[in-house]
Enzyme design. Sequence first.
Site, PDB file in Angstrom:
ATOM      1  N   HIS A 150      25.938 -53.333 -34.127  1.00 46.33           N
ATOM      2  CA  HIS A 150      24.612 -53.031 -34.659  1.00 46.33           C
ATOM      3  C   HIS A 150      24.759 -52.321 -36.004  1.00 46.33           C
ATOM      4  O   HIS A 150      25.576 -51.410 -36.146  1.00 46.33           O
ATOM      5  CB  HIS A 150      23.834 -52.132 -33.695  1.00 46.33           C
ATOM      6  CG  HIS A 150      22.593 -51.546 -34.305  1.00 46.33           C
ATOM      7  ND1 HIS A 150      22.449 -50.198 -34.595  1.00 46.33           N
ATOM      8  CD2 HIS A 150      21.434 -52.134 -34.704  1.00 46.33           C
ATOM      9  CE1 HIS A 150      21.262 -49.983 -35.132  1.00 46.33           C
ATOM     10  NE2 HIS A 150      20.626 -51.132 -35.207  1.00 46.33           N
ATOM     11  N   SER A 151      23.993 -52.751 -36.992  1.00 44.36           N
ATOM     12  CA  SER A 151      23.930 -52.093 -38.292  1.00 44.36           C
ATOM     13  C   SER A 151      25.330 -51.987 -38.919  1.00 44.36           C
ATOM     14  O   SER A 151      25.982 -53.007 -39.138  1.00 44.36           O
ATOM     15  CB  SER A 151      23.261 -50.723 -38.136  1.00 44.36           C
ATOM     16  OG  SER A 151      22.852 -50.213 -39.378  1.00 44.36           O
TER      17      SER A 151
END
Length: 353
Positions: A150-151
């Site tokens: 994520h991210s």
Amino acid sequence: MTKLHGTVLVKSLIGTLLTRENDILQRIAILGARRTHHKAHDLVEEHDRQHDVEEVRIPVPYGEIAGKWWGPRNVRPIVTLHGWQDNAGTFDRLIPLLPKHMSFLSLDLPGHGLSSRIPDGMMYNTLDNMFVLFHVMREYRWKKLSLMGHSMGSILSFLFTSTFPDKVDLYIGIDALKPHIADASKFPGRLEKRLPQALLADIRNREKSEPPSYPYEELIERLHLGTNKSVSREAAPFLLYRNTRKSTLHPDRYYFTRDSRLKHSVGLGWDQAINLEFAKRVVLPYLFIKAKHSPYYEDRKYFDEFVDVVRQNNPQFELEFIDSTHHLHLTEPEKVAPIINRFLQKHWKEENM
């Protein structure tokens, strides 16, 4: 079992799990309002016990990398990587909605969560984190990795996958597609500002003084507002559990334990042409999930150009847009899990350890 019956069964299981998750979240929110930080932590630990999660530690030259192992211990897990200043707890609400016969190893990257910080006198760099994945592979004697990020963790997963495509068998990215393209006119000034800030943070670290502390409910509010409300107040304790510690100076107050040098790290800053060359190398099963209400952190044209190149070169690439915000996998995992489950059903292959 027909495909329709299988779909109904999956939805039923997800509904049951979400009911249990929401019950725990409500209890956490109530306890947080009463300033009972440690009890909120107790409920996060209860959540881990319910799902048979094991804490693991992986040695590295400067200390250890902390992680959470979900699922069977004899199956090579999907390695999950969190976002900037987050930790392994970011996947706590998503993984219980994924297949139970699969394993997941959620890591705290250096300076985050319960993992060791990098040595004094140094700065954090995205490329340095690629060494973490090699340390993990060596520790468990794996020849390949399955990755979900994520991210910042998604960018790291992309870089590792595209640099070493023979070492990855599938990759799932959430809400950060690739290294972002900075405004060239602003980049020198940004570097001029951040390097001295990182130096000061390093000096403060070596002084070993306790950082500012806050009541627990204020930590929740700071995390909620600091992420532009993409981390809900109810889900915040899953991140705070690994990122905070009780103050030794002020009763009933708590402080963030992540390395303050992280705030002043600088992105890679290379050209879009480099990203496009990397994109051509990702020809394995690849799922990317983008939140509709989350920024692109760059001009949208760079995102679209990259997607076009991947699609031209990889028939196994899937792109999904979800009506949510940046921490969609933590705050609204019920929207994310069905998409990931479909992808894994098609592409995941069990490999025993």
